[in-house]
Design a protein around this motif. Structure first.
Motif, PDB file in Angstrom:
ATOM      1  N   TRP A  71       0.836  -1.211   0.000  1.00 27.50           N
ATOM      2  CA  TRP A  71       0.000   0.000   0.000  1.00 27.50           C
ATOM      3  C   TRP A  71       0.868   1.257   0.000  1.00 27.50           C
ATOM      4  O   TRP A  71       0.618   2.194  -0.756  1.00 27.50           O
ATOM      5  CB  TRP A  71      -0.925  -0.029   1.217  1.00 27.50           C
ATOM      6  CG  TRP A  71      -1.800   1.168   1.379  1.00 27.50           C
ATOM      7  CD1 TRP A  71      -1.700   2.152   2.315  1.00 27.50           C
ATOM      8  CD2 TRP A  71      -2.941   1.530   0.579  1.00 27.50           C
ATOM      9  NE1 TRP A  71      -2.685   3.086   2.168  1.00 27.50           N
ATOM     10  CE2 TRP A  71      -3.474   2.731   1.107  1.00 27.50           C
ATOM     11  CE3 TRP A  71      -3.567   0.951  -0.519  1.00 27.50           C
ATOM     12  CZ2 TRP A  71      -4.587   3.364   0.560  1.00 27.50           C
ATOM     13  CZ3 TRP A  71      -4.692   1.579  -1.059  1.00 27.50           C
ATOM     14  CH2 TRP A  71      -5.177   2.764  -0.528  1.00 27.50           C
ATOM     15  N   ARG A  72       1.911   1.250   0.824  1.00 26.04           N
ATOM     16  CA  ARG A  72       2.811   2.401   0.863  1.00 26.04           C
ATOM     17  C   ARG A  72       3.572   2.547  -0.457  1.00 26.04           C
ATOM     18  O   ARG A  72       3.760   3.659  -0.961  1.00 26.04           O
ATOM     19  CB  ARG A  72       3.792   2.259   2.033  1.00 26.04           C
ATOM     20  CG  ARG A  72       3.115   2.301   3.399  1.00 26.04           C
ATOM     21  CD  ARG A  72       4.111   2.582   4.506  1.00 26.04           C
ATOM     22  NE  ARG A  72       5.177   1.576   4.559  1.00 26.04           N
ATOM     23  CZ  ARG A  72       5.109   0.446   5.246  1.00 26.04           C
ATOM     24  NH1 ARG A  72       4.008   0.172   5.942  1.00 26.04           N
ATOM     25  NH2 ARG A  72       6.110  -0.403   5.263  1.00 26.04           N
ATOM     26  N   ALA A  73       3.975   1.401  -1.037  1.00 25.23           N
ATOM     27  CA  ALA A  73       4.652   1.450  -2.339  1.00 25.23           C
ATOM     28  C   ALA A  73       3.708   1.967  -3.413  1.00 25.23           C
ATOM     29  O   ALA A  73       4.120   2.725  -4.307  1.00 25.23           O
ATOM     30  CB  ALA A  73       5.174   0.060  -2.709  1.00 25.23           C
ATOM     31  N   LEU A  74       2.433   1.581  -3.327  1.00 23.72           N
ATOM     32  CA  LEU A  74       1.442   2.048  -4.294  1.00 23.72           C
ATOM     33  C   LEU A  74       1.273   3.563  -4.208  1.00 23.72           C
ATOM     34  O   LEU A  74       1.247   4.257  -5.232  1.00 23.72           O
ATOM     35  CB  LEU A  74       0.109   1.344  -4.037  1.00 23.72           C
ATOM     36  CG  LEU A  74      -1.063   1.778  -4.924  1.00 23.72           C
ATOM     37  CD1 LEU A  74      -0.830   1.332  -6.361  1.00 23.72           C
ATOM     38  CD2 LEU A  74      -2.384   1.213  -4.399  1.00 23.72           C
ATOM     39  N   GLU A  75       1.185   4.087  -2.990  1.00 22.77           N
ATOM     40  CA  GLU A  75       1.029   5.531  -2.825  1.00 22.77           C
ATOM     41  C   GLU A  75       2.208   6.280  -3.437  1.00 22.77           C
ATOM     42  O   GLU A  75       2.019   7.310  -4.114  1.00 22.77           O
ATOM     43  CB  GLU A  75       0.900   5.860  -1.334  1.00 22.77           C
ATOM     44  CG  GLU A  75      -0.409   5.380  -0.715  1.00 22.77           C
ATOM     45  CD  GLU A  75      -0.495   5.705   0.755  1.00 22.77           C
ATOM     46  OE1 GLU A  75      -1.468   6.369   1.161  1.00 22.77           O
ATOM     47  OE2 GLU A  75       0.424   5.308   1.504  1.00 22.77           O
ATOM     48  N   LEU A  76       3.418   5.791  -3.226  1.00 22.66           N
ATOM     49  CA  LEU A  76       4.601   6.437  -3.799  1.00 22.66           C
ATOM     50  C   LEU A  76       4.598   6.337  -5.318  1.00 22.66           C
ATOM     51  O   LEU A  76       4.948   7.298  -6.020  1.00 22.66           O
ATOM     52  CB  LEU A  76       5.873   5.793  -3.227  1.00 22.66           C
ATOM     53  CG  LEU A  76       6.139   6.038  -1.745  1.00 22.66           C
ATOM     54  CD1 LEU A  76       7.342   5.216  -1.282  1.00 22.66           C
ATOM     55  CD2 LEU A  76       6.369   7.525  -1.482  1.00 22.66           C
TER      56      LEU A  76
END
Length: 446
Positions: A389-394
C-alpha cells in the motif's frame, strides 16, 4: 552439462517405465491428488483431442509438478532453481527442434528459473472417451472462466450475444472457491445467456507432497490452466481461446512486482493473478502462441481485455446485466483466504490484485461492499502487510508511466504499439488514485 544442483524429472509414459540413466526422479499422473479420469478423461468434449494438445498439457503438468516439488529457499540465491525435464510426446523431433527454443525462454520468463527440456517418443496415445458427436453443441467460442471479475465480465458479455453459437467456459476448479465463488458466477452467466453455455470443470491440480513441504509460489499454474483450456478448444475445433484479464494485471506494472510478499515465500497456492509474470502478459502470450504454432497447433490464445482497466471491465459487466452483488462475490485475490482453512472470507484486500479490484469496483459502482480480510489503511503504518500500500502511494505520486517502465521486466511482442498500453496503465493509475483518496472515507461509511 547438467549442474549437480539441477532437479531432474522423468515423466513416465506408462506406470512401470524406468528412467534411462541415474539422477532422475520419476513422476506421472499419480503424483497429483486428483483422479486422472477427472483431469484428462470424459469432459463433454465433442471431438477428439489432437496429439499436440495432449502433449502441451502433459508438458504443462510436468512443469507445474516440478515447480511445486522443489523449494526456492533451497537454492543458493533462495529463488532461482535449475530443472531438467524428460517428457514423452507424439512427435519428439518437432518438439525438440521447434518447440524447445520457444518453450525454455517462456518458462524462464514465467517462473524465473532455468529450464532444460528433453523429449522422447510417446509409446501410445491416451485413451479418450467422447460424448456422441453433436454439431449443435459444438463450441463456437471458448474462454477461461475462473470466477474472477475479468472472466465473469467477459463471459456475461459473450453469453448475452444471441448471434453466436455455443459458448464453452473452462474452469480450473478449487475446492473452497468452487462452491463459494465459481458456481455462483457461472449461475449468474447462465441467467443472462441468450445462447447455449457449456462448462467444463477441471479439478485443481494438487501435487502429492510425500511428507515434504511444497513450494508455494506456483508461478507455472497459469500455464497449466491455459494448457487445459487450449486442449478443450482444440477438441472443439475452435481456433481462438479467450483468456480475459484486465490490462492493469496483465501488464503487471510497478508496484505489482513487489506484491504478495512473494520473495518471502508467502504467496499462496494458486496465486496467479497480479503476479509479475502472469501468463497473459503480452510477451508471454506471444511465446505461448509461438509454442503452439511450433508443434503444429491450431489454437491462438488471446486476452480480450488487455486494453481495459479493471473499472472499465466492471462497467462492461454491469452493462451486460450483472448486478453489483455478482461482482462483489468474485475472487480476485492473489493470496486468497478462500484457499485457506478458516472463515469464509474470499479476498484478502491487501495484495495488488485486491487493490486493483477495489479501485475497479469503486470506479464502476461508487462503492465496494466486498467483505475483505483487512484494509491496508486501517493497519498500523509499520505492519509488514502495508508495504505494498505504501509502495502504491509512492508509485502513484510519479507524474507518468513511461514506455521504458512498460518494458522494464518483459518486452512487448513485435508490432505491438506501446501507446494504447500506456493509456491503460495511466487510466488504471487514475482509478487507483481515487481509491487512495477515498479509502478512509469508504471504510467509515461501510
Amino acid at each position: 552439462m547438467i549442474s549437480p544442483d539441477t532437479a531432474r524429472f522423468w515423466w513416465r509414459a506408462v506406470p512401470k517405465e524406468r528412467p534411462k540413466g541415474a539422477g532422475w526422479r520419476a513422476v506421472d499422473e499419480s503424483d497429483f491428488r486428483e483422479r486422472e479420469d477427472r483431469v484428462t478423461g470424459r469432459q463433454s468434449l465433442t471431438g477428439p483431442v489432437p496429439g499436440w494438445a495432449d502433449d502441451l498439457l502433459r508438458t504443462a503438468r510436468a512443469v507445474f509438478l516440478a515447480d511445486r516439488l522443489v523449494r526456492r529457499d533451497a537454492s543458493p540465491d533462495r529463488w532461482t532453481r535449475h530443472f531438467t525435464l524428460s517428457l514423452p510426446v507424439t512427435d519428439p523431433e518437432r518438439w525438440q527442434e521447434a518447440a524447445v527454443p520457444v518453450l525454455e525462454p517462456l518458462l524462464r520468463a514465467l517462473t524465473g528459473d532455468v529450464w532444460t527440456l528433453e523429449f522422447r517418443q510417446l509409446p501410445q496415445r491416451p485413451t479418450q472417451v467422447l460424448f456422441p458427436g453433436d454439431d449443435a453443441r459444438r463450441a463456437r467460442e471458448v474462454a477461461l472462466f475462473s470466477g474472477g471479475l475479468d472472466s465473469l465480465s467477459w463471459a456475461a458479455q459473450r453469453a448475452a450475444d444471441a448471434r453466436r453459437g455455443p459458448l464453452l467456459l473452462v474452469t480450473f476448479a478449487e475446492r473452497k472457491p468452487q462452491k463459494r465463488v465459481q458456481q455462483p458466477a457461472h449461475e449468474a452467466v447462465r441467467a443472462l445467456a441468450k445462447r447455449l453455455v457449456r462448462q467444463i470443470t477441471v479439478p485443481g491440480q494438487t501435487p502429492q507432497a510425500h511428507g515434504s513441504t511444497l513450494e508455494r509460489s506456483a508461478r507455472s499454474r497459469g500455464l497449466l490452466y491455459a494448457a487445459l483450456a487450449v486442449r478443450a478448444a482444440a477438441a472443439e475445433d475452435v481456433t481462438v481461446l479467450h483468456a480475459p484479464e484486465n490490462g492493469q494485471l496483465a501488464l503487471s506494472p510497478p508496484p505489482s512486482r513487489q506484491a504478495e510478499g512473494e520473495t518471502e515465500g508467502e504467496a499462496e497456492e494458486g496465486a496467479v493473478g497480479g503476479l509479475p509474470a502472469s501468463v497473459v502478459h503480452p510477451w508471454l502470450l506471444h511465446l505461448l502462441n509461438q509454442l503452439i504454432q511450433a508443434v503444429a497447433g491450431t489454437v491462438r490464445v488471446k486476452n480480450p481485455l488487455l486494453y481495459d482497466t479493471c473499472g472499465e471491465v466492471c462497467q462492461a459487466a454491469l452493462a451486460a446485466g450483472l448486478g453489483r452483488d455478482d461482482l462483489e462475490r468474485t475472487l480476485s485475490c492473489a493470496a486468497a483466504p478462500a484457499r485457506r482453512p478458516g472463515p469464509d472470507i474470499v479476498n484478502c484486500g491487501l495484495c495488488y490484485a485486491c487493490l486493483v479490484r477495489r479501485s475497479g469496483l469503486l470506479h464502476a459502482n461508487g462503492a465496494d461492499a466486498t467483505p475483505y480480510e483487512a484494509a491496508p489503511w486501517l493497519l498500523p503504518a509499520d505492519h509488514r502487510r502495508t508495504e505494498l500500500w505504501r509502495a502504491l502511494e509512492l508509485w502513484l505520486e510519479r507524474p507518468e508511466f513511461t514506455a521504458d517502465d512498460l518494458v522494464a521486466e518483459l518486452p512487448l511482442p513485435p508490432r505491438t504499439h506501446a501507446e494504447p498500453l500506456l493509456e491503460v496503465v495511466e487510466h488504471g493509475r487514475d482509478e487507483l488514485r481515487r481509491l487512495v483518496r477515498s479509502a478512509p472515507r469508504m471504510e467509515e461509511t461501510a
